[in-house]
Enzyme design. Structure first.
Site, PDB file in Angstrom:
ATOM      1  N   GLY A   1      -6.318 -15.995   1.788  1.00 47.57           N
ATOM      2  CA  GLY A   1      -6.194 -14.685   2.431  1.00 47.57           C
ATOM      3  C   GLY A   1      -7.562 -14.043   2.571  1.00 47.57           C
TER       4      GLY A   1
ATOM      5  N   GLN B   1       0.530 -13.879  -9.136  1.00 45.34           N
ATOM      6  CA  GLN B   1      -0.337 -14.791  -9.887  1.00 45.34           C
ATOM      7  C   GLN B   1       0.328 -15.352 -11.142  1.00 45.34           C
ATOM      8  OE1 GLN B   1      -4.235 -13.189 -10.628  1.00 45.34           O
ATOM      9  NE2 GLN B   1      -4.670 -12.856  -8.467  1.00 45.34           N
TER      10      GLN B   1
ATOM     11  N   HIS C   1     -10.210 -10.079  -9.724  1.00 42.84           N
ATOM     12  CA  HIS C   1      -9.760  -8.768 -10.203  1.00 42.84           C
ATOM     13  C   HIS C   1      -9.162  -9.029 -11.585  1.00 42.84           C
ATOM     14  CE1 HIS C   1      -8.061  -4.849 -10.466  1.00 42.84           C
ATOM     15  NE2 HIS C   1      -6.889  -5.087  -9.893  1.00 42.84           N
TER      16      HIS C   1
ATOM     17  N   GLU D   1      -9.024   3.287  -6.454  1.00 40.28           N
ATOM     18  CA  GLU D   1      -8.151   3.164  -5.280  1.00 40.28           C
ATOM     19  C   GLU D   1      -7.023   4.198  -5.300  1.00 40.28           C
ATOM     20  OE1 GLU D   1      -7.701  -0.969  -5.721  1.00 40.28           O
ATOM     21  OE2 GLU D   1      -5.888  -0.907  -6.918  1.00 40.28           O
TER      22      GLU D   1
ATOM     23  N   GLU E   1     -10.493  16.548  13.683  1.00 38.08           N
ATOM     24  CA  GLU E   1     -11.086  17.334  12.594  1.00 38.08           C
ATOM     25  C   GLU E   1     -10.838  16.733  11.215  1.00 38.08           C
ATOM     26  OE1 GLU E   1     -13.247  19.375  13.265  1.00 38.08           O
ATOM     27  OE2 GLU E   1     -12.816  19.810  15.365  1.00 38.08           O
TER      28      GLU E   1
HETATM   29  P1  NAD Z   1      -4.270 -11.809   0.311  1.00 34.39           P
HETATM   30  O1  NAD Z   1      -2.912 -11.199   0.287  1.00 34.39           O
HETATM   31  O2  NAD Z   1      -5.189 -11.503   1.436  1.00 34.39           O
HETATM   32  O3  NAD Z   1      -4.148 -13.410   0.257  1.00 34.39           O
HETATM   33  C1  NAD Z   1      -3.356 -14.061  -0.668  1.00 34.39           C
HETATM   34  C2  NAD Z   1      -3.235 -15.556  -0.362  1.00 34.39           C
HETATM   35  O4  NAD Z   1      -2.356 -16.136  -1.314  1.00 34.39           O
HETATM   36  C3  NAD Z   1      -2.665 -15.875   1.002  1.00 34.39           C
HETATM   37  O5  NAD Z   1      -3.348 -17.023   1.491  1.00 34.39           O
HETATM   38  C4  NAD Z   1      -1.214 -16.245   0.703  1.00 34.39           C
HETATM   39  O6  NAD Z   1      -0.694 -17.162   1.636  1.00 34.39           O
HETATM   40  C5  NAD Z   1      -1.365 -16.922  -0.653  1.00 34.39           C
HETATM   41  N1  NAD Z   1      -0.150 -16.899  -1.470  1.00 34.39           N
HETATM   42  C6  NAD Z   1       0.705 -15.871  -1.670  1.00 34.39           C
HETATM   43  N2  NAD Z   1       1.689 -16.237  -2.519  1.00 34.39           N
HETATM   44  C7  NAD Z   1       1.434 -17.527  -2.873  1.00 34.39           C
HETATM   45  C8  NAD Z   1       2.090 -18.461  -3.722  1.00 34.39           C
HETATM   46  N3  NAD Z   1       3.216 -18.121  -4.364  1.00 34.39           N
HETATM   47  N4  NAD Z   1       1.532 -19.707  -3.853  1.00 34.39           N
HETATM   48  C9  NAD Z   1       0.402 -20.030  -3.194  1.00 34.39           C
HETATM   49  N5  NAD Z   1      -0.250 -19.188  -2.363  1.00 34.39           N
HETATM   50  C10 NAD Z   1       0.265 -17.958  -2.201  1.00 34.39           C
HETATM   51  O7  NAD Z   1      -4.938 -11.450  -1.099  1.00 34.39           O
HETATM   52  P2  NAD Z   1      -6.423 -10.864  -1.367  1.00 34.39           P
HETATM   53  O8  NAD Z   1      -6.492  -9.457  -0.892  1.00 34.39           O
HETATM   54  O9  NAD Z   1      -7.429 -11.854  -0.919  1.00 34.39           O
HETATM   55  O10 NAD Z   1      -6.412 -10.789  -2.980  1.00 34.39           O
HETATM   56  C11 NAD Z   1      -6.664 -11.911  -3.785  1.00 34.39           C
HETATM   57  C12 NAD Z   1      -7.300 -11.442  -5.084  1.00 34.39           C
HETATM   58  O11 NAD Z   1      -8.582 -10.842  -4.789  1.00 34.39           O
HETATM   59  C13 NAD Z   1      -6.503 -10.385  -5.837  1.00 34.39           C
HETATM   60  O12 NAD Z   1      -6.684 -10.598  -7.207  1.00 34.39           O
HETATM   61  C14 NAD Z   1      -7.200  -9.086  -5.426  1.00 34.39           C
HETATM   62  O13 NAD Z   1      -7.044  -8.056  -6.380  1.00 34.39           O
HETATM   63  C15 NAD Z   1      -8.639  -9.556  -5.366  1.00 34.39           C
HETATM   64  N6  NAD Z   1      -9.549  -8.733  -4.559  1.00 34.39           N
HETATM   65  C16 NAD Z   1      -9.223  -8.427  -3.276  1.00 34.39           C
HETATM   66  C17 NAD Z   1     -10.112  -7.694  -2.511  1.00 34.39           C
HETATM   67  C18 NAD Z   1      -9.819  -7.402  -1.063  1.00 34.39           C
HETATM   68  O14 NAD Z   1     -10.620  -6.708  -0.457  1.00 34.39           O
HETATM   69  N7  NAD Z   1      -8.770  -7.892  -0.444  1.00 34.39           N
HETATM   70  C19 NAD Z   1     -11.332  -7.251  -3.052  1.00 34.39           C
HETATM   71  C20 NAD Z   1     -11.655  -7.616  -4.372  1.00 34.39           C
HETATM   72  C21 NAD Z   1     -10.746  -8.345  -5.112  1.00 34.39           C
HETATM   73 MG    MG Z   2     -11.548  -2.233  -5.712  1.00 33.46          MG
END
Ligand code: NAD
Ligand code: MG
Length: 350
Positions: free
Chosen positions: A27, A87, A109, A196, A228
């Site tokens: 993702g 997770q 995270h 957040e 605004e």
């Molecule tokens: P996302 O929702 O964009 O992507 C998640 C991915 O996991 C997708 O490819 C989805 O298909 C896959 N997935 C979902 N369920 C699954 C399963 N049961 N088995 C296998 N694959 C599965 O998530 P993200 O926003 O990239 O977040 C991922 C981690 O990064 C989290 O811990 C989040 O807190 C952390 N994080 C995210 C951001 C951000 O900006 N998005 C920033 C910093 C940290």
């Molecule tokens: Mg953050």
């Protein structure tokens, strides 16, 4: 005490010689980590459900893709980039049973480790590399030769090499071009949730939503109200990013500044609410509420998504944004972001 910050010279990519890194998920963060590490010369395998739409996408980008369990089984480092609420289940079912002895576990995270939803056995190094920016920016900056800063932490260090792995990972991600700040799982998780909830999303989003409603309820045109309370926000935030609150204030009129100091709606009562929310983060009750709802199929979360996708400012926002010629690409991205509820259709942009 000054923060510890690491840069390029502090890390050595040879840590990954002869090693394999599994990235679970493709993702926002997953695609950026997989592509950046691969382009830094690391041997990467992406772990996905075989039914995932991302399988083809990752393959098209030249990555090796395997089912989660198989990817884990061959990896020396496993970075878990699945949505936080899934997770623990994936860890139990596909990660833990396949993890090589001594393989390192990584997170972006601290949520699941900090609140104890994932409890790795002691022989696994556990570390965090958390980018302070969305995944698409992590990839874009890397490709431009720059990097997004990260915060890094080590929770378990059974062999004494966990920091070497952590910093090498951050370097391969491109993050050490900008800097990695040392933190802990506790600090990262609690401050991330606090920010957040109270400022970045829950704070700003509610201010925009309420500001719009107060103005339109008082009879002002929605278009004017939108400008605004929403449109100008980005410009002020850009100034804040460049030079802090002082630069944002400096660039505004004296009238605006005086009102900012004396006529703000944010008062000590808001500080008390923030402190109350911080307590709920610290004692785990926010995490429990979120995960319990997710485990039950997310009825509350889904209802809130539905409700909030229909707040009044969102009924006029798409039409206005479509008018701004300088904003066309952003409008396209926004459509993609909106599609998660399927509520705010492109049709409204007419
Ligand atoms: P996302 O929702 O964009 O992507 C998640 C991915 O996991 C997708 O490819 C989805 O298909 C896959 N997935 C979902 N369920 C699954 C399963 N049961 N088995 C296998 N694959 C599965 O998530 P993200 O926003 O990239 O977040 C991922 C981690 O990064 C989290 O811990 C989040 O807190 C952390 N994080 C995210 C951001 C951000 O900006 N998005 C920033 C910093 C940290
Ligand atoms: Mg953050």
């Amino acid at each position: 005490m000054a923060a510890t910050i690491w840069y390029e010279k502090d890390a050595d990519l040879s840590v990954f010689d002869g090693k394999k890194v599994a990235i679970l998920g493709y993702g926002s963060q997953g695609h950026a980590h997989a592509l950046n590490l691969r382009d830094s010369g690391v041997d990467v395998v992406v772990g996905l459900r075989p039914t995932s739409k991302s399988v083809e996408f990752a393959k098209e980008q030249g990555l090796e893709v395997k089912p989660v369990g198989e990817a884990v089984a061959e990896a020396d480092v496993v970075m878990i980039l699945l949505p936080d609420q899934y997770q623990a289940a994936v860890y139990k079912k596909d990660v833990e049973p396949n993890l090589k002895p001594g393989a390192a576990l990584a997170f972006a995270h601290g949520f699941n480790i900090h609140y104890g939803y994932i409890k790795p056995s002691e022989d696994h190094p556990v570390f965090m590399v958390a980018p302070k920016g969305p995944g698409h920016i992590v990839r874009r900056e890397y490709a431009a030769g720059r990097g997004v800063p990260v915060v890094v932490a080590v929770e378990q260090d059974p062999r004494g090499d966990a920091w070497d792995i952590t910093l090498a990972y951050a370097k391969a991600l491109g993050a050490l071009r900008a800097g990695a700040i040392k933190t802990t799982f506790t600090e990262e998780t609690e401050t991330d949730l606090f920010g957040e909830q109270n400022v970045l999303m829950g704070g700003v989003n509610k201010l925009v939503e309420m500001g719009f409603e107060v103005l339109t309820d008082a009879g002002y045109q929605p278009e004017i109200a939108y400008f605004e309370v929403c449109h100008e926000l980005k410009m002020l935030v850009d100034l804040m990013n460049e030079g802090g609150l002082n630069k944002a204030r400096w660039s505004c009129s004296d009238t605006a500044q005086y009102g900012d100091y004396t006529n703000t709606c944010i008062d000590e009562h808001v500080r008390e609410r923030m402190q109350y929310h911080l307590k709920r983060i610290q004692d785990g009750s926010f995490a429990k509420e979120f995960i319990d709802d997710q485990d039950a199929g997310a009825p509350k979360f889904k209802a809130l998504q539905e409700e909030y996708s229909n707040v009044r400012i969102e009924t006029v926002g798409p039409k206005l944004r479509a008018m701004f010629s300088w904003n066309k690409d952003a409008v396209k991205d926004a459509d993609e972001a909106n599609s998660f509820t399927g509520k705010i259709a492109r049709a409204q942009v007419q």
